[in-house]
Design a protein around this motif. Structure first.
Motif, PDB file in Angstrom:
ATOM      1  N   UNK A  98     -43.857 -30.480  46.441  1.00 61.69           N
ATOM      2  CA  UNK A  98     -44.533 -31.466  47.673  1.00 61.69           C
ATOM      3  C   UNK A  98     -43.630 -32.513  47.848  1.00 61.69           C
ATOM      4  N   UNK A  99     -43.322 -33.212  46.811  1.00 66.14           N
ATOM      5  CA  UNK A  99     -42.526 -34.442  47.137  1.00 66.14           C
ATOM      6  C   UNK A  99     -41.341 -34.430  46.183  1.00 66.14           C
ATOM      7  N   UNK A 100     -40.094 -35.479  46.708  1.00 65.50           N
ATOM      8  CA  UNK A 100     -39.042 -35.537  45.766  1.00 65.50           C
ATOM      9  C   UNK A 100     -38.713 -37.099  45.295  1.00 65.50           C
ATOM     10  N   UNK A 101     -39.749 -37.770  45.524  1.00 59.96           N
ATOM     11  CA  UNK A 101     -39.893 -39.180  45.159  1.00 59.96           C
ATOM     12  C   UNK A 101     -41.018 -39.504  44.123  1.00 59.96           C
ATOM     13  N   UNK A 144     -34.925 -21.374  32.849  1.00 58.88           N
ATOM     14  CA  UNK A 144     -35.417 -22.804  33.025  1.00 58.88           C
ATOM     15  C   UNK A 144     -35.175 -23.106  34.422  1.00 58.88           C
ATOM     16  N   UNK A 145     -36.087 -24.289  34.901  1.00 61.60           N
ATOM     17  CA  UNK A 145     -35.280 -24.843  36.244  1.00 61.60           C
ATOM     18  C   UNK A 145     -34.254 -26.000  35.803  1.00 61.60           C
ATOM     19  N   UNK A 146     -33.407 -25.969  36.836  1.00 64.04           N
ATOM     20  CA  UNK A 146     -32.203 -27.283  36.711  1.00 64.04           C
ATOM     21  C   UNK A 146     -32.654 -27.918  38.032  1.00 64.04           C
ATOM     22  N   UNK A 147     -32.439 -29.130  37.773  1.00 56.24           N
ATOM     23  CA  UNK A 147     -32.499 -30.178  38.869  1.00 56.24           C
ATOM     24  C   UNK A 147     -31.578 -31.413  38.484  1.00 56.24           C
ATOM     25  N   UNK A 148     -31.489 -31.992  39.948  1.00 60.62           N
ATOM     26  CA  UNK A 148     -30.511 -33.054  40.053  1.00 60.62           C
ATOM     27  C   UNK A 148     -31.310 -34.306  40.372  1.00 60.62           C
ATOM     28  N   UNK A 149     -31.831 -35.383  39.663  1.00 61.24           N
ATOM     29  CA  UNK A 149     -32.663 -36.500  39.951  1.00 61.24           C
ATOM     30  C   UNK A 149     -32.029 -37.477  39.975  1.00 61.24           C
ATOM     31  N   UNK A 182     -40.924 -35.874  38.878  1.00 60.22           N
ATOM     32  CA  UNK A 182     -39.715 -36.441  39.348  1.00 60.22           C
ATOM     33  C   UNK A 182     -39.268 -37.717  38.342  1.00 60.22           C
ATOM     34  N   UNK A 183     -38.775 -37.586  37.449  1.00 55.74           N
ATOM     35  CA  UNK A 183     -38.856 -38.604  36.449  1.00 55.74           C
ATOM     36  C   UNK A 183     -37.861 -39.729  36.936  1.00 55.74           C
ATOM     37  N   UNK A 184     -36.982 -39.521  37.679  1.00 57.75           N
ATOM     38  CA  UNK A 184     -35.891 -40.442  38.256  1.00 57.75           C
ATOM     39  C   UNK A 184     -36.378 -40.901  39.747  1.00 57.75           C
ATOM     40  N   UNK A 185     -37.251 -40.328  40.267  1.00 54.42           N
ATOM     41  CA  UNK A 185     -37.863 -40.601  41.509  1.00 54.42           C
ATOM     42  C   UNK A 185     -36.865 -40.433  42.711  1.00 54.42           C
ATOM     43  N   UNK A 186     -36.030 -39.157  42.887  1.00 53.05           N
ATOM     44  CA  UNK A 186     -35.184 -38.767  43.704  1.00 53.05           C
ATOM     45  C   UNK A 186     -34.483 -37.508  43.603  1.00 53.05           C
ATOM     46  N   UNK A 187     -35.242 -36.517  43.553  1.00 57.54           N
ATOM     47  CA  UNK A 187     -34.811 -35.050  43.291  1.00 57.54           C
ATOM     48  C   UNK A 187     -34.293 -34.444  44.469  1.00 57.54           C
ATOM     49  N   UNK A 188     -32.995 -34.228  44.340  1.00 60.93           N
ATOM     50  CA  UNK A 188     -32.267 -33.596  45.577  1.00 60.93           C
ATOM     51  C   UNK A 188     -31.925 -32.290  45.335  1.00 60.93           C
ATOM     52  N   UNK A 235     -24.843 -39.283  43.050  1.00 56.80           N
ATOM     53  CA  UNK A 235     -26.081 -39.602  43.228  1.00 56.80           C
ATOM     54  C   UNK A 235     -27.089 -38.277  43.546  1.00 56.80           C
ATOM     55  N   UNK A 236     -26.450 -37.470  44.432  1.00 63.17           N
ATOM     56  CA  UNK A 236     -27.059 -36.077  44.722  1.00 63.17           C
ATOM     57  C   UNK A 236     -25.849 -35.062  44.401  1.00 63.17           C
ATOM     58  N   UNK A 237     -26.414 -34.127  43.873  1.00 59.97           N
ATOM     59  CA  UNK A 237     -25.365 -33.039  43.419  1.00 59.97           C
ATOM     60  C   UNK A 237     -26.070 -31.556  43.098  1.00 59.97           C
ATOM     61  N   UNK A 238     -25.364 -30.740  42.231  1.00 62.32           N
ATOM     62  CA  UNK A 238     -25.846 -29.367  42.050  1.00 62.32           C
ATOM     63  C   UNK A 238     -25.122 -28.981  40.746  1.00 62.32           C
ATOM     64  N   UNK A 239     -25.993 -28.527  39.684  1.00 59.50           N
ATOM     65  CA  UNK A 239     -25.508 -28.228  38.462  1.00 59.50           C
ATOM     66  C   UNK A 239     -26.000 -26.550  38.185  1.00 59.50           C
ATOM     67  N   UNK A 240     -25.272 -25.859  37.636  1.00 59.62           N
ATOM     68  CA  UNK A 240     -25.670 -24.277  37.621  1.00 59.62           C
ATOM     69  C   UNK A 240     -24.935 -23.826  36.400  1.00 59.62           C
TER      70      UNK A 240
END
Length: 456
Positions: A391-394, A436-441, A420-426, A217-222
């Motif tokens: 500003x927001x993660x959701x 680019x930006x990498x994100x875990x959403x 935040x396409x999936x509304x919980x960007x951690x 659900x939360x993680x990091x990729x790099x």
């Protein structure tokens, strides 16, 4: 209640000598109930016949027992893993609840302060000046513009406005972000994503993979921008960060293999990982050790710890996280200028501190203290030595609301759209390898194209 157990062998009734040799026992069973046992020896068999198994079946019972034990161990491990995941999720939710309670208390105090503050005196409106007659409109000497044009205020994008007035240092230790929306210049042909100016725009999120289990659900990729053998420059790495035993680092040969979901390498880290602030640089994984302010440099080639050092005075395990929680107290990242740490401390009173680190020894080379509360922003990333906060993660449509430039030690508020396409960007980090930006959403690994302006 008494239970009488009669054990009769070969269906024989008691007669003669057999009756004389009968025996009766009385005692409590395991549940504490009284049990009577009545036994009679067999009049025809001297001993019970042994169980004869066919040849080749010796050890069958032992094999079945071993299989049963293996299945029991597997079930136990599975249940233990699920319990650890739930325990980690419980700790995170408790920490978020504490953070929300603190913020509610702060808001209550601020409301009381504003309620007790006297209203400012109303300034009388200035009457409008009479309109100028066409015949009286003359250009001042020297060819300068009319005075009503000279009095125009600076806009956000003007080069003379290096510092937004909302961010001038006042008597407070730090200042809250303003909700004002500022204009962002539209990109033109002179701007490109290889520059080192400010971020001009962020593209739509592109989804590459969804995690398989609750641990993702939360993680990091790099990706390592300066990869070292035996791993190539296209290698993608990821860590699922839900649970109390986070130590697995998954490697994929390239983005295509990540999408298919088959890792080519799995490394077991020697120390547990805290949250989503890890990064890769020059063949090493940099991460925060669980429940501590210790930073670890893990060499991928030798699969061993190459350096370890505490980040001085840094908060950890929920002291100064981002607004979404998750023990995001220390956030490591890499850009064109090297290795960075974003965190806060008791000395900074919750404001974001940026430190540039030596990638070999993890020593702090230089630090900058900003005026932004760390728990008032959802996440941050660094490009060209500039910190950007989200500003927001959701919220599906949020903004990048602040930039702090370590070159000038100055900050300014902005309003660059961010989704935040999936509304919980951690997790949000700059990937220097792909620019680019990498994100875990919310279970999903996504990337964003960037457009940067030229360096002023």
């Amino acid at each position: 209640m008494l239970v009488l157990l009669l054990l009769c062998t070969s269906g024989l009734l008691l007669r003669g000598d057999a009756q004389d040799r009968a025996a009766l026992w009385r005692g409590d069973d395991r549940s504490g109930r009284c049990q009577y046992t009545f036994s009679v020896p067999s009049p025809t068999e001297a001993s019970c016949p042994r169980d004869r198994r066919p040849r080749g079946d010796t050890g069958g019972a032992q094999g079945a027992t071993a299989r049963d034990q293996t299945e029991l161990h597997q079930s136990l491990n599975r249940v233990t893993g699920e319990r650890n995941l739930l325990q980690g999720e419980k700790e995170r939710l408790e920490q978020e609840l504490e953070g929300l309670q603190r913020r509610m208390e702060e808001m209550r105090r601020e409301t009381e302060r504003l309620r007790n503050k006297p209203c400012p005196l109303q300034t009388p409106a200035v009457p409008p000046s009479p309109p100028l007659q066409d015949s009286g409109l003359t250009r001042p000497a020297g060819g300068s513009r009319p005075s009503h044009l000279i009095a125009r205020p600076n806009r956000q994008g003007d080069s003379s406005s290096l510092r937004d007035s909302a961010w001038q240092t006042g008597p407070q230790g730090f200042q809250e972000l303003k909700a004002e929306v500022t204009e962002v210049p539209a990109p033109d042909g002179s701007e490109e994503n290889t520059g080192c100016g400010d971020v001009v725009s962020v593209g739509e999120p592109v989804t590459h993979r969804k995690a398989d289990t609750i641990a993702g659900k939360y993680g990091v990729w790099m990706q390592d921008p300066e990869a070292v053998s035996p791993y190539g420059p296209n290698m993608i790495w990821r860590i699922d960060t839900i649970g109390s035993d986070v130590r697995q680092l998954y490697g994929y040969e390239d983005m295509e293999q990540l999408t298919k979901g088959f890792p080519s390498k799995v490394l077991l880290l020697p120390e547990l990982v805290e949250s989503t602030g890890s990064t890769l640089y020059r063949g090493s994984l940099y991460y925060q050790r669980r429940r501590s302010r210790s930073l670890i440099r893990f060499d991928l080639a030798s699969e061993s710890i190459a350096a370890r050092r505490e980040l001085p005075h840094a908060g950890f395990h929920g002291q100064f996280p981002y607004s979404w929680g998750g023990y995001t107290d220390i956030d490591l990242s890499v850009d064109q200028q090297g290795l960075w740490a974003v965190y806060s401390s008791s000395k900074a009173k919750g404001a974001i501190v940026i430190s540039q680190l030596d990638p070999n020894s993890l020593e702090v080379k230089r630090s900058w203290e900003t005026n932004i509360r760390k728990n008032s922003v959802a996440n941050s990333f660094i490009i060209c030595g500039k910190l950007y906060t989200v500003a927001s993660y959701t919220s599906p449509d949020t903004i990048i609301n602040y930039i702090y430039d370590t070159r000038t030690s100055q900050g300014k508020s902005v309003a660059i759209p961010f989704k935040n396409k999936y509304r919980y960007n951690s997790m949000i980090d700059y990937n220097l390898a792909q620019r680019k930006l990498f994100a875990w959403d919310n279970f999903h690994m996504v990337s964003y194209d960037l457009r940067l302006g030229r360096q002023e």
